[in-house]
Each structure stands twice: as structure tokens, then as C-alpha cells.
Design a protein around this motif. Structure first.
Motif, mmCIF file in Angstrom:
data_model
loop_
_atom_site.group_PDB
_atom_site.id
_atom_site.type_symbol
_atom_site.label_atom_id
_atom_site.label_comp_id
_atom_site.label_asym_id
_atom_site.label_seq_id
_atom_site.Cartn_x
_atom_site.Cartn_y
_atom_site.Cartn_z
ATOM 1 N N LEU A 61 12.908 34.258 0.592
ATOM 2 C CA LEU A 61 13.447 32.961 1.090
ATOM 3 C C LEU A 61 12.125 32.199 1.819
ATOM 4 C CD1 LEU A 61 16.443 34.403 3.116
ATOM 5 C CD2 LEU A 61 16.349 32.931 0.806
ATOM 6 N N LYS A 64 10.584 30.507 -1.174
ATOM 7 C CA LYS A 64 11.210 29.414 -1.650
ATOM 8 C C LYS A 64 11.222 28.195 -0.649
ATOM 9 C CE LYS A 64 16.252 28.120 -2.506
ATOM 10 N NZ LYS A 64 17.738 28.673 -2.445
ATOM 11 N N SER A 65 11.039 28.439 0.773
ATOM 12 C CA SER A 65 10.709 27.283 1.393
ATOM 13 C C SER A 65 9.660 26.446 1.533
ATOM 14 C CB SER A 65 11.215 27.811 3.218
ATOM 15 O OG SER A 65 10.147 28.505 3.485
ATOM 16 N N VAL A 71 15.675 23.710 -1.441
ATOM 17 C CA VAL A 71 16.403 23.486 -0.203
ATOM 18 C C VAL A 71 17.172 24.989 -0.080
ATOM 19 C CG1 VAL A 71 18.481 22.728 1.055
ATOM 20 C CG2 VAL A 71 17.044 21.234 -0.543
ATOM 21 N N LEU A 72 16.829 25.493 1.148
ATOM 22 C CA LEU A 72 17.742 26.754 1.749
ATOM 23 C C LEU A 72 19.123 26.560 2.064
ATOM 24 C CD1 LEU A 72 14.905 28.379 3.733
ATOM 25 C CD2 LEU A 72 15.391 28.856 1.395
ATOM 26 N N SER A 73 19.868 27.301 1.479
ATOM 27 C CA SER A 73 21.216 27.261 2.101
ATOM 28 C C SER A 73 21.481 27.462 3.640
ATOM 29 C CB SER A 73 22.279 28.243 1.435
ATOM 30 O OG SER A 73 21.923 29.361 1.765
ATOM 31 N N SER A 74 22.588 27.359 4.089
ATOM 32 C CA SER A 74 22.716 27.506 5.704
ATOM 33 C C SER A 74 22.703 29.137 5.768
ATOM 34 C CB SER A 74 24.055 27.239 6.012
ATOM 35 O OG SER A 74 25.070 27.465 5.193
ATOM 36 N N THR A 75 23.300 29.908 4.719
ATOM 37 C CA THR A 75 23.349 31.341 4.947
ATOM 38 C C THR A 75 21.833 31.571 4.719
ATOM 39 O OG1 THR A 75 25.364 31.382 3.834
ATOM 40 C CG2 THR A 75 24.063 33.421 3.826
ATOM 41 N N GLU A 76 20.978 31.191 3.838
ATOM 42 C CA GLU A 76 19.547 31.745 3.717
ATOM 43 C C GLU A 76 18.790 31.317 5.006
ATOM 44 O OE1 GLU A 76 18.564 31.253 -0.960
ATOM 45 O OE2 GLU A 76 19.013 29.447 0.402
#
Length: 105
Positions: A61, A64-65, A71-76
Motif C-alpha cells: 500500500l 502504491k501510494s 489512488v488508495l481506496s478508503s479501506t486501504e
């Protein structure tokens, strides 16, 4: 030897760290590592446990950021935040335990 120690880790990240270790002649590094071992030994002697099962591997994560336009999901995002919160809380507990142990000894 590292393979044997690696079997006792609580996470794949911990095992990776153990397996990547190499001998060092750096006295400061060795001293810091010995201090960490002493702290963990004191926690063990005090019969305290650390909730390692609550820690998740967020390296993907974080990687990825850093990718442009990713874009990170809200869960991530919550996963990253939960790990940060756990780390911050563990630092508070660690300092408390250290003071508690120093009063005993």
C-alpha cells in the motif's frame, strides 16, 4: 540459524527481515540491537504480550501510494491508519513499560 529463527516470527515481513540479516562490525548497531533484545526479554520476564496479530503488512500500500496518479481506496487508507495508530500506541506502552521496569530494578 536464520531459517530456524525465522520460523518463530509472527509475520512474513518479520521473517523477511530475519532472513536478510548479515553479521555486522558496527558497534553502535550491535549495541542498539542488544538493547532491543534486552527490552523484549524484560517484556517476556514481566509476562507481557505484544499483539503482533493486529499488525498487517502495508508495504504494498505504501508503494502504491507513491505511484503517480494512483489512488488508495478508503479501506486501504484505513489499513495504513490502523497500523500507524497501533505503532503510535505501542510506543506509548513501550515508554510506560520501560519506566515501570526501571522502577523495579
Amino acid at each position: 540459524m536464520l531459517e530456524i529463527i525465522g520460523k518463530f516470527t509472527f509475520s512474513s515481513q518479520g521473517k523477511e527481515i530475519i532472513l536478510s540479516l548479515e553479521p555486522s562490525e558496527d558497534r553502535l548497531f550491535i549495541s542498539e540491537e542488544h538493547n532491543l533484545i534486552e527490552e523484549m526479554t524484560n517484556l517476556h520476564v514481566a509476562d507481557d504480550t505484544i499483539p503482533f496479530e493486529s499488525i498487517s503488512d502495508i508495504r504494498d500500500l505504501l508503494h502504491k501510494s507513491m505511484i503517480e496518479n494512483a489512488v488508495l481506496s478508503s479501506t486501504e487508507i484505513l489499513s495504513v491508519f490502523d497500523n500507524y495508530s497501533l505503532f503510535a500506541f505501542s510506543q506509548i506502552i513501550f515508554r510506560f513499560q520501560k519506566r515501570k521496569i526501571s522502577k523495579i530494578t
